[in-house]
Design an enzyme around this catalytic site. Structure first.
Site, PDB file in Angstrom:
ATOM      1  N   CYS A   5      -2.748  -0.688 -11.908  1.00 45.61           N
ATOM      2  CA  CYS A   5      -3.246  -1.090 -13.174  1.00 45.61           C
ATOM      3  C   CYS A   5      -4.020  -0.396 -14.433  1.00 45.61           C
ATOM      4  CB  CYS A   5      -2.562  -2.640 -13.584  1.00 45.61           C
ATOM      5  SG  CYS A   5      -2.252  -3.408 -15.024  1.00 45.61           S
ATOM      6  N   HIS A  21       1.911  -4.352 -11.965  1.00 45.09           N
ATOM      7  CA  HIS A  21       1.824  -5.345 -10.764  1.00 45.09           C
ATOM      8  C   HIS A  21       2.945  -5.306  -9.851  1.00 45.09           C
ATOM      9  CE1 HIS A  21      -2.278  -6.050 -12.032  1.00 45.09           C
ATOM     10  NE2 HIS A  21      -2.143  -5.709 -13.658  1.00 45.09           N
ATOM     11  N   GLU A  67       2.531  -6.488  -7.025  1.00 44.32           N
ATOM     12  CA  GLU A  67       1.940  -6.533  -6.229  1.00 44.32           C
ATOM     13  C   GLU A  67       2.019  -8.335  -6.175  1.00 44.32           C
ATOM     14  OE1 GLU A  67      -1.715  -6.417  -9.454  1.00 44.32           O
ATOM     15  OE2 GLU A  67       0.281  -5.395  -7.362  1.00 44.32           O
TER      16      GLU A  67
END
Length: 309
Positions: free
Chosen positions: A142, A235, A237
């Site tokens: 990001c 993102h 994750e």
């Protein structure tokens, strides 16, 4: 194989409850394996949440991994105690003499600032410069991806009129890269940002290759052609509840924020979010660790200089 982290790191208990194998230093010492050395530069305010998210993905591989957590000493941390940082995190000065198989640079909630306005920008530049000769492959996430593209290649970010917020459909732009092996024809990734990078700024740079894009979220995955730098604008994750928490946080602040797209069933914030991106996240991190770190890095980390020439 497991990840090796400090026994009393709060993320360890969460991961054990999820049946992710955590190895103690004592047990790891009895395995005749050279583990991968991975350093995580955690720029997010909530350190424990981000640690858990990334360690969960790193722990789902057949590789033994030693993880070092890195912080910026030029930044004043408001959401975590100094005691916590001193216990679990290293400063750059403490690790700059070492070499690592991989580095992960996380996102940070500073995207509306010019890069030079970020209080730890000079220190971050030092880390990114150091990584070119002391880390075999760096994964930027990001804002970390935007910072890396700006520092290494002069690619700037642009503000968008409406926050890119939700879970977006993506496709693969280049199937030749090992990083996208196993990706579905279309897959989903969370995004939460007020800025973007543009394809036309990346295309003229011969060292870079765009691997994946979204019609609505833009460029998603970029790599240096030798695999030594990877840039992820979303993102993958993220935990299931992160976008929900961000949505209610912004509402509480009185901000003009839309419901995150493709996230709540029927766009109803009272319903449990639908996770569409979990398998993609595991594949992405597995591919990075396997093809760009494990299979390429030299057995003796002192030889990284020769390996990356």
């Amino acid at each position: 194989m497991p990840i090796k982290i400090p026994e009393n790191l709060p993320a360890a208990e969460v991961l054990r409850e999820e049946n992710i194998f955590i190895m103690t230093e004592e047990r790891a010492a009895h395995q005749d394996i050279r583990p991968l050395e991975i350093v995580i530069l955690n720029l997010m305010p909530n350190k424990i949440v981000t640690e858990t998210q990334l360690l969960r993905l790193l722990g789902n591989t057949p590789l033994q991994i030693n993880v070092v957590l890195l912080r910026m000493v030029s930044h004043s941390h408001k959401n975590v105690s100094q005691e916590y940082l001193d216990t679990f995190y290293k400063s750059f000065d403490q690790i700059s003499h070492r070499k690592f198989d991989g580095l992960i640079i996380t996102g940070a909630p500073v995207e509306t600032l010019d890069f030079e306005q970020v209080d730890y920008w000079e220190e971050l530049k030092e880390v990114m410069d150091w990584s070119k000769k002391n880390v075999f492959s760096t994964l930027h996430i990001c804002w970390g991806a935007q910072a890396g593209l700006y520092y290494h290649y002069g690619i700037n970010k642009y503000h968008v009129s409406k926050k890119i917020f939700g879970v977006f459909e993506h496709s693969v732009s280049c199937e030749d890269s090992p990083l996208v092996r196993g990706f579905d024809d279309t897959f989903w990734v969370p995004h939460s940002r007020h800025t973007q990078i543009k394809r036309e700024d990346i295309e003229p740079i011969k060292e870079l290759m765009i691997l994946s894009e979204s019609k609505k979220a833009g460029v998603y995955l970029v790599e240096r052609k030798d695999g030594r730098q990877v840039f992820v604008t979303g993102h993958p994750e993220y935990d299931p509840e992160v976008l929900k928490k961000e949505y209610y946080r912004d509402l509480k602040k009185g901000m003009d924020i839309d419901i995150p797209v493709n996230y709540f069933p029927h766009d109803d914030p009272e319903k449990r979010p639908v996770v569409r991106w979990r398998s993609h996240a595991y594949i992405l991190f597995n591919n990075w660790l396997n093809y760009y770190v494990y299979q390429q890095t030299p057995y003796n980390l002192d030889n990284i200089d020769q390996a990356i020439l």
